[in-house]
Design a protein around this motif. Structure first.
Motif, PDB file in Angstrom:
ATOM      1  N   GLY A   1       0.838  -1.281   0.023  1.00 33.62           N
ATOM      2  CA  GLY A   1      -0.018   0.135   0.026  1.00 33.62           C
ATOM      3  C   GLY A   1       0.790   1.285  -0.054  1.00 33.62           C
ATOM      4  O   GLY A   1       0.336   2.189   0.496  1.00 33.62           O
ATOM      5  N   CYS A   2       2.009   1.320  -0.791  1.00 33.41           N
ATOM      6  CA  CYS A   2       2.727   2.475  -0.838  1.00 33.41           C
ATOM      7  C   CYS A   2       2.564   3.585  -1.743  1.00 33.41           C
ATOM      8  O   CYS A   2       2.596   4.806  -1.674  1.00 33.41           O
ATOM      9  CB  CYS A   2       4.208   2.046  -0.862  1.00 33.41           C
ATOM     10  N   ARG A   3       1.558   2.848  -2.519  1.00 33.14           N
ATOM     11  CA  ARG A   3       0.937   4.029  -3.603  1.00 33.14           C
ATOM     12  C   ARG A   3       1.939   4.455  -4.575  1.00 33.14           C
ATOM     13  O   ARG A   3       1.618   5.534  -5.340  1.00 33.14           O
ATOM     14  CB  ARG A   3       0.017   5.159  -3.178  1.00 33.14           C
ATOM     15  N   TYR A   4       3.212   3.799  -4.698  1.00 37.84           N
ATOM     16  CA  TYR A   4       4.064   4.394  -5.786  1.00 37.84           C
ATOM     17  C   TYR A   4       3.692   4.173  -7.121  1.00 37.84           C
ATOM     18  O   TYR A   4       3.893   5.057  -7.908  1.00 37.84           O
ATOM     19  CB  TYR A   4       5.463   3.629  -5.424  1.00 37.84           C
TER      20      TYR A   4
END
Ligand code: SF4
Ligand code: SF4
Lengths: 373, 406
Positions: A263-266
């Motif tokens: 879930g780092c959304r990179y």
């Protein structure tokens, strides 16, 4: 990449060499390309170097085997430490002797699921096990059965998509079909597809388009254009993921292992096409609306804090069906098929229409074309 | 086993020092603890409900957390500006400042890691990122690089001061050939953490605002202004409240570094503005949004213009020797610069990257109370850690803390 191009370009397989492309740097993704030691590419060289230094350990990466596997003491110790660090909560439930049989089985499943490995690196056997566990866990929780598969990509298949701008009338049937098919969160009204309403005579002005309209369509003096994940052949979202939770399958689908994503959304920042959606809160689908025909990489239930996106309905397309959006479109604006099959309708479109793609200058090679009648 | 005994006694002694102090010290630590607790409470809400309690959404998917992370990487890297002259150029003046600087780096790095974790959707599966047991997308993902580079930097910055203090604690001189290689390495490493963090954004073709060759160098310049500026302020406070002697000469030398870095930073800003506004393209829209607002959406305007004003005034004042050499003016300039760069390299950099979105949609971002609470909590955590480190280090350096052989 047969010619000496400076950038990546999409290979439609007309001169496809087996085993040379594909995203499996791991050496054992689909179909196990375990040992081709001749001519090392940079990536393979790196791989070989790692193998030489840590050898065995590497192949057991990511807890890909679950607990019923023989372990030497070192691996067991490693797992234990990690578990103690992270899974203190799970430990207490799964170890307690007073809980009933079902609860215990559930805890056992939760435990194994928490510490399973990356789907991309699993063997078919491990894939089957995790799918079985997920089905059993659903049954334990809701008393209902779902069917989930872990079907791999078929040989000589590369999926592609074409969108007829002249035909689309903005009905958004594709959007509703997609939401229903893919069990998207109803609370946040997540939608993979966006339909952009543009003014006639202004060309493709995405910034002036309305992608959130609530009026009767087709609106006078407007035309419509849909976007979703384009399943880029050189996807920037895949490169940036720090844990390889998202990757390109052999049949060209860009997929996510929802259980491996941190879930780092990179990837979301890296996608030039607004293709990804994040579960900002716990996704909810009313029990009677759940689509029970699921694929591990596709429409199975997600949890909060993970990324998801269009998978070209992997659960349908790997069974030879069209994606839900294609089937739902009343105008026939959406065309889907196997790019490697010379007789497919998608190939016919590519060969006979003036097709174009969005933001081609970025070098992402989307497998999603637009055309007009 | 002798070393272990010393270590044990060091731990006991430092625990002793950090729990004793003046009333002001206790008030300060009590205040930080309360803020940390509030932050933890906010974080527990976030854990429970998901990141939807923040102001972020699918259009602006990074916000306050990543902004602070970016800024703090810069602060951490700045410790090197003090390491270099002390250890390598044998410039005695810096010697005391450097322990403080490295303490600051450690605190900043811990805050960085905390911000990244706070930003993650699934902190429970953090182990997927640990090399060895997880799966690391090593040469491809810049985030994987960043994780490695930051952790190594943290290790270097803990071990060097620890070694020096450990020797001093026993009343021995630190051996140069032991710590010098580490110090040289940390110099390169500081540049690396900064460039890698810049590359994190710079490498995304999807975001023209970031995909810009000047991003990395500008990161360095602004970091070497903001970091030492913070060190000057911290030294000023330490000078005021402890007996630790910080010579004016040291502060003035650091001020020189701040000045030069701030000047370079300003030149690069001008170059950036020129490129965006002389021949604006579609790719300049983010810059338009940031500086002038777009289609009536102007949330960032007050912030960025405050930042630019502070930045220009502070840099101009620092440029004149007369003003810079007046300590009070210097402190003021440092505060201004620090705030300016926090805005500029924080959400002035991150948020416009997402606005307008890939298809030109403008959705503004405003952090929520919970997000602000978590952020303040992490800053308080950093201050807490730094205070502990500094207090022990000062105790040892002043000779109050010494190993007693029984
Ligand atoms: S459209 Fe975006 S999410 Fe889809 S493959 Fe391309 S970069 Fe990835
Ligand atoms: S959000 Fe998930 S899939 Fe995307 S980069 Fe992070 S870990 Fe990978």
């Amino acid at each position: 990449m047969s010619e000496n191009k400076k950038w990546y370009s999409l290979d439609l397989g007309l001169n496809k060499k087996k085993g040379s492309s594909g995203s499996c740097g791991c050496g054992k993704a689909e179909g196990g390309c375990n040992s081709h030691k001749e001519e090392l590419s940079a990536e393979e060289f790196y791989e070989a170097a790692i193998n030489a230094s840590i050898g065995e350990e590497r192949h057991k990466d990511g807890f890909e085997q679950v607990f019923d596997v023989k372990m030497d003491r070192r691996t067991a110790f490693k797992k234990l430490t990690a578990s103690l660090l992270i899974g203190a909560g799970a430990v207490s439930t799964s170890c307690s002797l007073t809980t009933s049989g079902d609860a215990k089985e559930k805890a056992q499943i939760d435990w194994e699921e928490q510490f399973k490995g990356n789907y991309k690196l699993m063997t078919d056997d491990e894939k089957k096990k995790t799918v079985d566990r997920l089905m059993r866990s659903y049954e334990l929780r809701t008393g209902k059965n779902i069917s989930m598969t872990a079907e791999n990509a078929a040989e000589d298949v590369l999926f592609g998509y074409a969108f007829n701008i002249s035909k689309c009338q903005g009905y958004m049937d594709c959007v509703s079909a997609c939401v229903a098919e893919n069990n998207q969160d109803r609370n946040s009204e997540m939608q993979y597809i966006r339909i952009h309403e543009m003014k006639d005579g202004e060309g493709f002005k995405f910034d002036k388009a309305d992608d959130n309209y609530y009026h009767e369509v087709p609106a006078e003096g407007h035309f419509y254009m849909g976007t979703q994940c384009f399943h880029c052949d050189d996807p920037p979202c895949v490169d940036v993921c720090p844990v390889q939770a998202t990757w390109k399958e052999e049949d060209g689908l860009v997929v996510i292992d929802y259980d491996w994503c941190i879930g780092c959304r990179y990837c979301m920042a890296a996608c030039p096409y607004d293709g990804r959606r994040f579960n900002w809160s716990k996704p909810e689908v009313p029990e009677n609306e759940v689509n029970k025909n699921q694929h591990y990489l596709g429409n199975r239930m997600r949890k909060k804090g993970v990324m998801e996106k269009c998978t070209f309905c992997v659960q349908r397309t790997r069974k030879g069906k069209n994606p839900a959006c294609v089937e739902a479109c009343p105008t026939g604006a959406r065309i889907f098929g196997n790019l490697l099959d010379p007789n497919s309708s998608i190939r016919w479109v590519l060969e006979n229409k003036k097709v174009f793609r969005l933001k081609e200058d970025l070098g992402t090679e989307p497998k999603f074309w637009y055309f007009m009648d | 086993m002798g070393q272990f005994k010393v270590l044990k006694s060091l731990v006991v002694d430092s625990l002793d020092t950090i729990t004793k102090g003046s009333l002001k010290y206790h008030l300060w630590m009590g205040f930080l603890t309360i803020v940390i607790l509030i932050g933890m409470y906010c974080y527990s809400i976030q854990l429970d409900e998901g990141l939807s309690v923040t102001g972020m959404n699918d259009r602006v998917s990074w916000g306050l957390y990543i902004s602070n992370f970016t800024f703090l990487v810069g602060v951490a890297a700045a410790a090197v500006m003090l390491v270099m002259p002390t250890y390598i150029l044998k410039d005695i003046d810096f010697k005391q400042a450097v322990l403080i600087g490295e303490g600051l780096a450690v605190a900043a790095l811990i805050m960085c890691i905390a911000f990244v974790i706070a930003d993650m959707g699934g902190p429970a599966v953090l182990w997927h990122m640990i090399p060895g047991i997880g799966v690391f997308n090593f040469p491809n993902s810049m985030l994987a690089w960043d994780v490695i580079v930051l952790n190594v930097y943290l290790f270097i910055n803990i071990s060097i001061p620890f070694y020096i203090l450990f020797r001093h604690y026993q009343g021995k001189e630190a051996k140069k050939n032991v710590y010098l290689p580490g110090a040289i390495l940390s110099v390169f490493w500081a540049v690396a953490i900064h460039l890698v963090t810049a590359f994190l954004y710079q490498g995304l073709q999807a975001r023209p605002f970031w995909n810009n060759a000047l991003l990395g160098p500008r990161f360095l310049a602004s970091a070497f202004a903001a970091g030492p500026a913070l060190i000057i302020l911290v030294l000023a406070i330490i000078k005021r409240f402890t007996e630790f002697k910080v010579e004016e000469k040291t502060i003035k030398k650091i001020a020189m570094i701040v000045t030069v870095a701030a000047q370079i930073n300003l030149i690069m800003l001008i170059s950036e503005l020129f490129k965006e506004f002389y021949a604006p393209t579609h790719h300049s829209e983010s810059a338009y949004y940031l500086f002038f607002g777009l289609h009536g959406k102007t949330a960032l305007l007050p912030w960025i213009w405050t930042a630019i004003t502070l930045n220009v005034i502070a840099t101009a004042m620092l440029t004149f020797n007369k003003l810079r050499n007046n300590l009070n003016v210097l402190y003021l300039c440092c505060i201004m610069l620090f705030v300016a760069i926090w805005i500029e390299k924080g959400f002035g950099l991150i948020v416009p990257g997402f606005i307008p979105g890939p298809y030109g949609k403008i959705v503004e971002y405003l952090p929520t109370g919970i997000e602000v609470g978590v952020t303040l909590g992490i800053w308080a955590l950093g201050a807490f850690i730094f205070t502990i480190l500094a207090k022990t280090a000062i105790g040892i350096e002043l000779g109050k803390l010494r190993y007693k052989r029984k």
